[in-house]
Design a protein around this motif. Sequence first.
Motif, PDB file in Angstrom:
ATOM      1  N   ARG A 289      42.992  34.587  44.174  1.00  0.00           N
ATOM      2  CA  ARG A 289      41.785  34.445  43.364  1.00  0.00           C
ATOM      3  C   ARG A 289      40.678  35.375  43.862  1.00  0.00           C
ATOM      4  N   GLU A 290      40.498  35.429  45.174  1.00  0.00           N
ATOM      5  CA  GLU A 290      39.459  36.291  45.724  1.00  0.00           C
ATOM      6  C   GLU A 290      39.779  37.760  45.471  1.00  0.00           C
ATOM      7  N   ALA A 291      41.051  38.123  45.610  1.00  0.00           N
ATOM      8  CA  ALA A 291      41.441  39.511  45.336  1.00  0.00           C
ATOM      9  C   ALA A 291      41.209  39.872  43.874  1.00  0.00           C
ATOM     10  N   GLY A 292      41.509  38.947  42.976  1.00  0.00           N
ATOM     11  CA  GLY A 292      41.286  39.214  41.559  1.00  0.00           C
ATOM     12  C   GLY A 292      39.818  39.351  41.208  1.00  0.00           C
ATOM     13  N   LEU A 293      38.944  38.623  41.930  1.00  0.00           N
ATOM     14  CA  LEU A 293      37.513  38.708  41.657  1.00  0.00           C
ATOM     15  C   LEU A 293      36.910  39.998  42.182  1.00  0.00           C
ATOM     16  N   ARG A 294      37.357  40.474  43.339  1.00  0.00           N
ATOM     17  CA  ARG A 294      36.713  41.608  43.994  1.00  0.00           C
ATOM     18  C   ARG A 294      37.231  42.956  43.520  1.00  0.00           C
ATOM     19  N   LEU A 295      38.443  42.985  42.996  1.00  0.00           N
ATOM     20  CA  LEU A 295      38.979  44.248  42.506  1.00  0.00           C
ATOM     21  C   LEU A 295      38.322  44.626  41.173  1.00  0.00           C
ATOM     22  N   PRO A 296      38.392  45.900  40.796  1.00  0.00           N
ATOM     23  CA  PRO A 296      37.924  46.272  39.448  1.00  0.00           C
ATOM     24  C   PRO A 296      38.610  45.441  38.381  1.00  0.00           C
ATOM     25  N   ARG A 297      37.899  45.216  37.277  1.00  0.00           N
ATOM     26  CA  ARG A 297      38.401  44.290  36.265  1.00  0.00           C
ATOM     27  C   ARG A 297      39.777  44.676  35.751  1.00  0.00           C
ATOM     28  N   SER A 298      40.026  45.975  35.612  1.00  0.00           N
ATOM     29  CA  SER A 298      41.319  46.419  35.086  1.00  0.00           C
ATOM     30  C   SER A 298      42.460  46.088  36.034  1.00  0.00           C
ATOM     31  N   LEU A 299      42.180  46.029  37.345  1.00  0.00           N
ATOM     32  CA  LEU A 299      43.215  45.724  38.332  1.00  0.00           C
ATOM     33  C   LEU A 299      43.234  44.259  38.720  1.00  0.00           C
ATOM     34  N   GLY A 300      42.090  43.586  38.610  1.00  0.00           N
ATOM     35  CA  GLY A 300      42.002  42.209  39.086  1.00  0.00           C
ATOM     36  C   GLY A 300      42.947  41.269  38.371  1.00  0.00           C
ATOM     37  N   GLN A 301      43.003  41.349  37.036  1.00  0.00           N
ATOM     38  CA  GLN A 301      43.883  40.454  36.297  1.00  0.00           C
ATOM     39  C   GLN A 301      45.344  40.733  36.602  1.00  0.00           C
ATOM     40  N   ALA A 302      45.676  42.023  36.742  1.00  0.00           N
ATOM     41  CA  ALA A 302      47.067  42.372  37.053  1.00  0.00           C
ATOM     42  C   ALA A 302      47.479  41.815  38.411  1.00  0.00           C
ATOM     43  N   VAL A 303      46.612  41.936  39.414  1.00  0.00           N
ATOM     44  CA  VAL A 303      46.924  41.424  40.745  1.00  0.00           C
ATOM     45  C   VAL A 303      47.098  39.914  40.714  1.00  0.00           C
ATOM     46  N   SER A 304      46.206  39.214  40.007  1.00  0.00           N
ATOM     47  CA  SER A 304      46.286  37.756  39.961  1.00  0.00           C
ATOM     48  C   SER A 304      47.572  37.286  39.291  1.00  0.00           C
ATOM     49  N   ILE A 305      47.866  37.863  38.126  1.00  0.00           N
ATOM     50  CA  ILE A 305      49.040  37.403  37.379  1.00  0.00           C
ATOM     51  C   ILE A 305      50.333  37.811  38.076  1.00  0.00           C
ATOM     52  N   VAL A 306      50.451  39.089  38.444  1.00  0.00           N
ATOM     53  CA  VAL A 306      51.679  39.572  39.083  1.00  0.00           C
ATOM     54  C   VAL A 306      51.883  38.902  40.434  1.00  0.00           C
TER      55      VAL A 306
END
Length: 517
Positions: free
Chosen positions: A362-379
């Motif tokens: 969750r923290e990684a998804g919030l701090r990354l750029p929006r285009s990458l955050g969702q991908a990191v969270s879901i994947v």
Amino acid sequence: MKATKKVSPVNLSRKLEDNLKNIKDILGESSDIIIREMKISSNANVDAAVIYIDGLVDRDLVSRDILQPLMFNLQFVKDKTNQKHSSLLGCIKSSVLSVGQIKADGNIDSIVSSIMTGYTAILAQGANQALVIDTKGWEKRAIESPENEISIRGPKDSFTETLRINTALLRRKIRDPNLSLVSMQIGQRSKTDVVIAYIKGITPDNLIEEIKQRLKRIDTDAILDIGYIEQYIEENPLSLVPTVGTSERPDVVTARMLEGRAAILVDGSPMALTVPFLFVEGFQNPDDYYARPFFASFVRIIRLLGFLLSIYLPGIYVALKSFHPELFPTPLLITVAAAREGHPFPVVLEALLMLILFEILREAGLRLPRSLGQAVSIVGALVIGQAAVSAGLVGAPMVIVVAATAIASFMVVPFADTGALFRLIMTIVAGFLGLFGMIIISLEVLSHLAALRSLGVPYLSPVTPLNTSDLIKDTWLRAPLWALGSRPAFLDPLDKKRQSPDQKPHPPQNNPNERKS
């Protein structure tokens, strides 16, 4: 802590050269500080200087409405005395400059402070005062849709980082002269502008005085965001639950002010604080008031159940698996036991690892750029969860429990951070003491919430102390708007009446379109 200041004269002298030297000593040799020396008008041989900071002022306004009139449009001034004015600066203020806000100031520190906030100062030879003109004009972000408080039917505007735009948004919502905006500066070095917004005649006077006293007690270098203010004025700073509300939506802040609360806005922050903030407010959403009451009440109950689920579900699973397996139905117990067969970790450690892993994602998804955050969270959730089950490190039921907990935790945004801490505490206690330990901790938390206050208002109002009228109108249930005739009594508003009685819609008595029998 007091900021160290250079020793300088308190007041301006009548010598322009000395005044400029003192101001330069205070401001230093910064390249963005502009000091424009000139002769006032083509007929009057008067030395003067215009001082401002490049980037904080509107250059066109300074050139068009200040420099040009002073240098070319002051033809009628031939000496320092005019028939209707006692001084040259008084003549300039009343007859020459075409800007809105102008004031005379003779204190050097006050003049420098104004210059640092986007004002322009005019100094003249022989005058022991300066004209300070509001010329703010820095770059600012446009009004956009709110990012954190999404609304389906409500307004789509949100606060920005510019304080004056935020106060204007409140003025657009409340066109009442009783809307009061009290300004002050906080921070020895930042000198941040802070505004207390409230409606005179509704908000209790003792609440405003208490807010002013708490803000005046703040003595620090800088205030950079409302988060600083929140931590200095909250009732119980060691509590895990928030006692000061935040919102980025003008309509939400306006609605809370109309109930008898006050708002605090900070220059540079796109959010506003509202006080008092109560526990039930965390489960209320702007759409609850824009939709019909039946579904709004149902959704509020769902939010409460989701909040409880996000806190207790992992702990309950751990407690049942470790201490109370007899409470599982026999088919489910066999399925869970088969899923955990051969796993190396105790169930409590398994739960803690998965919960911490979820917080990391969750923290990684919030701090990354929006285009990458969702991908990191879901994947990350899919790959790591599936890999952990395939490797035999965790059981499939635990992945289901953590996934359900994660989804439920996002239903009540104001308590998302608090819920994460309570969730970990409940899981640890369940691993050592089972359901009995969870009940003990729950009673401790409940007693703490019952004793907690937000600027003098009980945190669990109107549940405790019990107020039946407010409880059934606008807490877990939302009555129709026409039934909300009075403001919440627990806020003790000065004007308790919200609307006229008999607002319930009803069909007309004589319908001309109705067919006569």
